[in-house]
Design an enzyme around this catalytic site. Structure first.
Site, PDB file in Angstrom:
ATOM      1  N   ASP A   1       0.882  -1.164   0.000  1.00 37.81           N
ATOM      2  CA  ASP A   1       0.000   0.000   0.000  1.00 37.81           C
ATOM      3  C   ASP A   1       0.923   1.217   0.000  1.00 37.81           C
ATOM      4  O   ASP A   1       1.410   1.622   1.050  1.00 37.81           O
ATOM      5  CB  ASP A   1      -0.898  -0.012   1.237  1.00 37.81           C
ATOM      6  CG  ASP A   1      -1.819   1.188   1.291  1.00 37.81           C
ATOM      7  OD1 ASP A   1      -2.295   1.634   0.221  1.00 37.81           O
ATOM      8  OD2 ASP A   1      -2.055   1.708   2.401  1.00 37.81           O
TER       9      ASP A   1
ATOM     10  N   GLU B   1      -0.986  -1.215  -5.028  1.00 43.53           N
ATOM     11  CA  GLU B   1      -2.232  -0.490  -5.295  1.00 43.53           C
ATOM     12  C   GLU B   1      -2.011   0.494  -6.441  1.00 43.53           C
ATOM     13  O   GLU B   1      -1.050   1.254  -6.448  1.00 43.53           O
ATOM     14  CB  GLU B   1      -2.694   0.266  -4.055  1.00 43.53           C
ATOM     15  CG  GLU B   1      -4.020   0.984  -4.266  1.00 43.53           C
ATOM     16  CD  GLU B   1      -4.519   1.675  -3.013  1.00 43.53           C
ATOM     17  OE1 GLU B   1      -4.526   2.911  -2.997  1.00 43.53           O
ATOM     18  OE2 GLU B   1      -4.885   0.954  -2.060  1.00 43.53           O
TER      19      GLU B   1
ATOM     20  N   ASP C   1      -2.757   1.058   6.955  1.00 45.21           N
ATOM     21  CA  ASP C   1      -1.850   0.790   5.835  1.00 45.21           C
ATOM     22  C   ASP C   1      -1.381  -0.666   5.851  1.00 45.21           C
ATOM     23  O   ASP C   1      -1.180  -1.271   4.797  1.00 45.21           O
ATOM     24  CB  ASP C   1      -0.627   1.730   5.904  1.00 45.21           C
ATOM     25  CG  ASP C   1      -1.044   3.172   6.094  1.00 45.21           C
ATOM     26  OD1 ASP C   1      -1.258   3.860   5.092  1.00 45.21           O
ATOM     27  OD2 ASP C   1      -1.187   3.597   7.256  1.00 45.21           O
TER      28      ASP C   1
END
EC number: 3.1.21.10
Length: 197
Positions: free
Chosen positions: A7, A68, A141
């Site tokens: 992330d 991501e 996160d």
């Protein structure tokens, strides 16, 4: 398959490693958040994230890195920092010949919760349940990095088969187009030959 989920972010970059088993079984092997303070110069922040990614890849030897996909957010500076962090992760993977796959936030949410509009609390709850963890991973996160890795375990192989099938179809279409063009040229050549007699 060992998947390293990332992330990306400049202030907090979540990194996780999961291993897929039979069916939809997924086991968490490690999770952490790399933090860089806003007071650091940008090159130093990116260097710290790059070094952490290198360490993770060298230590865990993932088969693939799931990152991501960055979209423009309200704050351009936030989106830019996220994209830069994703870039150094991809660079570290490329230097080790580890494939990188990008997943959209809605794709990850849908894979883990069943809804592409799930909030962070729902994602964290489902990640905790899927992995059989005693406590929810924190901060968000860390949960997001685990969710990315889970998403790739469940959807990555299917997506890659679909991409391979699409590529094969494109090649077949191109070969067909070339055959048609060759037939047209041959027909035109024969026509010219008949007319010229």
């Amino acid at each position: 398959m060992r998947v390293m989920g990332v992330d990306p972010g400049l202030t907090r970059c979540g990194i996780a490693l999961v291993e897929s088993g039979s069916g939809r079984t997924v086991t968490a092997l490690d999770v952490d958040v790399v933090r860089t303070p806003a007071s650091m110069e940008l090159p130093d922040r990116l260097s710290a994230i790059y070094a952490a990614a290198q360490h993770w890849m060298d230590t865990h030897a993932p088969d693939v890195v799931a990152v991501e996909r960055v979209f423009a957010q309200r704050q351009v500076s936030t989106a830019m920092g996220t994209a830069q962090a994703a870039g150094v992760i991809a660079l570290a993977a490329a230097h080790r010949d580890v494939p990188v796959r990008f997943h959209t936030p809605s794709e990850v949410k849908a894979a883990v919760t069943g809804s592409g509009r799930a909030d962070k609390a729902q994602v964290t709850m489902m990640v905790t349940r899927i992995l059989g963890m005693q406590q929810a991973p924190k901060p968000a996160d860390a949960a997001d990095a685990l969710a990315l890795a889970i998403c790739h375990c469940w959807r990555g192989p299917v997506n890659e088969r679909m991409e391979a099938a699409a590529a094969k179809a494109r090649l077949a279409q191109e070969a067909h187009r070339r055959r048609l063009e060759a037939a047209r040229r041959e027909q035109a050549r024969r026509h010219e030959k008949v007319v010229g007699q």
